[in-house]
Each structure stands twice: as structure tokens, then as C-alpha cells.
Design an enzyme around this catalytic site. Structure first.
Site, short mmCIF file in Angstrom:
data_model
loop_
_atom_site.label_atom_id
_atom_site.label_comp_id
_atom_site.label_asym_id
_atom_site.label_seq_id
_atom_site.Cartn_x
_atom_site.Cartn_y
_atom_site.Cartn_z
N SER A 85 -12.92 -2.64 0.68
CA SER A 85 -13.17 -1.95 1.97
C SER A 85 -14.67 -1.71 2.09
O SER A 85 -15.29 -1.20 1.16
CB SER A 85 -12.47 -0.58 1.97
OG SER A 85 -11.09 -0.75 1.84
N LYS A 131 -4.10 6.14 8.57
CA LYS A 131 -4.98 6.60 7.49
C LYS A 131 -5.76 7.79 8.02
O LYS A 131 -6.48 7.68 9.02
CB LYS A 131 -5.93 5.47 7.10
CG LYS A 131 -6.88 5.82 5.96
CD LYS A 131 -7.65 4.59 5.52
CE LYS A 131 -8.79 4.95 4.59
NZ LYS A 131 -8.31 5.59 3.35
N ARG A 164 0.87 -1.19 0.00
CA ARG A 164 0.00 0.00 0.00
C ARG A 164 0.90 1.23 0.00
O ARG A 164 1.35 1.71 1.03
CB ARG A 164 -0.89 0.00 1.24
CG ARG A 164 -1.80 1.22 1.34
CD ARG A 164 -2.70 1.11 2.55
NE ARG A 164 -3.54 2.28 2.76
CZ ARG A 164 -3.15 3.37 3.42
NH1 ARG A 164 -1.91 3.44 3.93
NH2 ARG A 164 -3.97 4.39 3.58
N1 LIG Z 1 -5.66 -0.87 2.15
C1 LIG Z 1 -6.68 -1.44 2.88
N2 LIG Z 1 -6.67 -2.78 3.11
C2 LIG Z 1 -7.67 -3.31 3.84
C3 LIG Z 1 -7.65 -4.80 4.12
F1 LIG Z 1 -8.89 -5.30 4.06
F2 LIG Z 1 -6.88 -5.43 3.24
F3 LIG Z 1 -7.17 -4.98 5.35
N3 LIG Z 1 -8.70 -2.60 4.34
C4 LIG Z 1 -8.74 -1.25 4.10
C5 LIG Z 1 -7.73 -0.64 3.38
C6 LIG Z 1 -7.79 0.85 3.12
O1 LIG Z 1 -7.39 1.13 1.84
P1 LIG Z 1 -7.17 2.62 1.39
O2 LIG Z 1 -6.84 2.61 -0.07
O3 LIG Z 1 -6.24 3.31 2.30
O4 LIG Z 1 -8.58 3.28 1.62
P2 LIG Z 1 -9.96 2.93 0.96
O5 LIG Z 1 -10.46 1.72 1.66
O6 LIG Z 1 -10.78 4.13 1.22
O7 LIG Z 1 -9.68 2.68 -0.50
#
Ligand SMILES: Nc1nc(C(F)(F)F)ncc1COP(=O)(O)OP(=O)(O)O
Ligand SMILES: [Mg+2]
Length: 215
Positions: free
Chosen positions: A117, A146, A46
Site C-alpha cells: 500500500s 476501511k 483480508r
Molecule cells: N488490503 C489492501 N489491498 C490493497 C490492494 F493493493 F491489494 F488493492 N490495497 C490496500 C489494502 C489495505 O490493506 P490494509 O491492511 O487494510 O491497510 P494498510 O494498507 O494500511 O496495511
């Protein structure tokens, strides 16, 4: 190969480490190797937020971390970036509600693992129809990682989903540590996603091991 089955995915979700270059002051490759030694079960790249790598640098780091995962048979998931996931043949992609709609993504990634998500029952039902393999629910606890999160929800939504008979594999995310991971599992999650508790630990290996013991 076909889509991953839920039982295999539940095992993979147990200690789901998520990291990008901005989540640690150390060398991310070293951190990932130590986290794997400590027993993480799944990894997500990420690369996001202030100071995140872009373009060739981002692709190069992704390939290096993917190589480390492959050497230990840890599946490699990419966050947000579908092009990157396809370019390097990642094992899966994680998307949010603001990313490309899950139906389109599923068409483009074929049988790769697709995580979404989720914050509401409606989003969950739409994601199931779209072919999601697992849900990320959170933030469970307050997090500094975040900044643009929806309100901290505790484990209530996990419990609501399970009471509604939603059996899709669920991983909790947001402020999870070895100390509170047990409550996330007791609420009905199949695993915990962790960034800071591992990536910024004094001993990354011990932090991963501690989490693995508590899920
Ligand atoms: N990267 C992530 N992985 C998970 C997981 F389930 F893998 F643990 N849950 C939530 C996120 C959050 O991803 P992000 O791109 O920051 O925000 P959004 O969800 O708004 O796209
Ligand atoms: Mg996202």
C-alpha cells in the site's frame, strides 16, 4: 518459477476482488465462487476489523477460499498475515506501511507476489527498492470498508506516479464501483481493487461481470 513479470501481473490486477468474512452477510465461499464466475482476475483474503476470525478459524477459511481459487487458477493473495501466507503457500502477500518492512518480507516470501500500500512518492521508491511487485493506491473514493484510511485522494496520485515515469503495476482501491472504475483506469491504473461493490452486491456474478467490462 521466479518473480512474476509485470505484464502478467497487470492482467491479474484488472479486477482484484478482496474479501474477508466480515465483508458479506452471505457465505464467503459462495460469494467467491460467484465472483470468479463473474470474471474476477485476482483474489485477496483480508480478514480484518470488527468481528474478524482469528487463529484456526481464520486459517480454515483461508484454506477453503484458497481451494476455490486454485480450482479456477485464480492466484490467492493474503493481506497482512505473513505467517498465514507462508503456512498455506499462498501466491502472494499484500502489506501496508505499518506492517513488517517490505525488504524483510521480500526475504521471507522469496518469489511470491508482493503488493504494498502506497501513499507517497517516497513510499513508492522505497517499495521499488524493496522488491514490491505492485502498488495499491488509495483510497481513490470515500469508503466505509476501511475506517483508518489516509485522506481520499481521487485519481491524482495515480496520474502523478505515471507522469513521474513510475511504471510499476498499480491497482486503485477505495470506493470503486463499475460506474467509476473507468476513471481509475484512464488515470493510469492497471486494475481496480474492490470489496463492497462485489461482496455486498445483490448479484455478485453480475457485479463482477460489470466491473470486468469497464476496466
Ligand atoms: N488490503 C489492501 N489491498 C490493497 C490492494 F493493493 F491489494 F488493492 N490495497 C490496500 C489494502 C489495505 O490493506 P490494509 O491492511 O487494510 O491497510 P494498510 O494498507 O494500511 O496495511
Ligand atoms: Mg495492511
Amino acid at each position: 518459477m521466479g518473480r512474476i513479470n509485470s505484464e502478467e501481473l497487470r492482467d491479474l490486477l484488472k479486477v482484484y476482488f478482496i474479501m474477508g468474512s466480515t465483508n458479506t452477510a452471505k457465505n464467503p465461499e459462495e460469494v467467491l465462487k460467484e465472483a470468479i464466475n463473474g470474471g474476477i482476475t485476482l483474489f485477496q483474503f483480508r480478514e480484518k476489523g470488527e468481528g474478524a476470525l482469528k487463529g484456526d478459524e481464520k486459517y480454515a477459511l483461508a484454506r477453503q477460499l484458497q481451494k476455490i481459487c486454485r480450482a479456477s487458477s485464480i492466484p490467492f493473495i493474503v493481506n497482512d498475515d505473513l505467517e498465514l501466507a507462508m503456512e498455506i503457500d499462498a501466491d502472494g502477500l499484500h502489506i501496508g506501511q505499518e506492517d513488517e518492512p517490505a525488504e524483510r518480507v521480500r526475504e521471507k516470501i522469496g518469489d511470491k507476489i508482493l503488493g504494498v500500500s502506497i501513499h507517497t512518492i517516497d513510499e513508492a521508491e522505497a517499495a521499488i527498492r524493496a522488491g514490491a511487485d505492485y502498488f495499491g493506491l488509495g483510497p481513490i473514493f470515500p469508503t466505509n470498508t476501511k475506517t483508518d484510511t489516509t485522506p481520499v485522494q481521487g485519481t491524482s496520485l495515480i496520474q502523478v506516479f505515471r507522469k513521474r515515469g513510475i511504471t510499476v503495476p498499480i491497482v486503485g482501491i477505495g470506493g470503486i464501483t463499475a460506474q467509476n472504475a473507468g476513471t481509475v483506469m484512464k488515470a493510469g491504473a492497471d486494475g481496480v481493487s474492490v470489496i463492497t461493490a462485489i461482496s455486498q452486491a445483490i448479484s455478485v456474478t453480475d457485479a463482477a461481470r460489470e466491473l470486468r467490462k469497464n476496466v
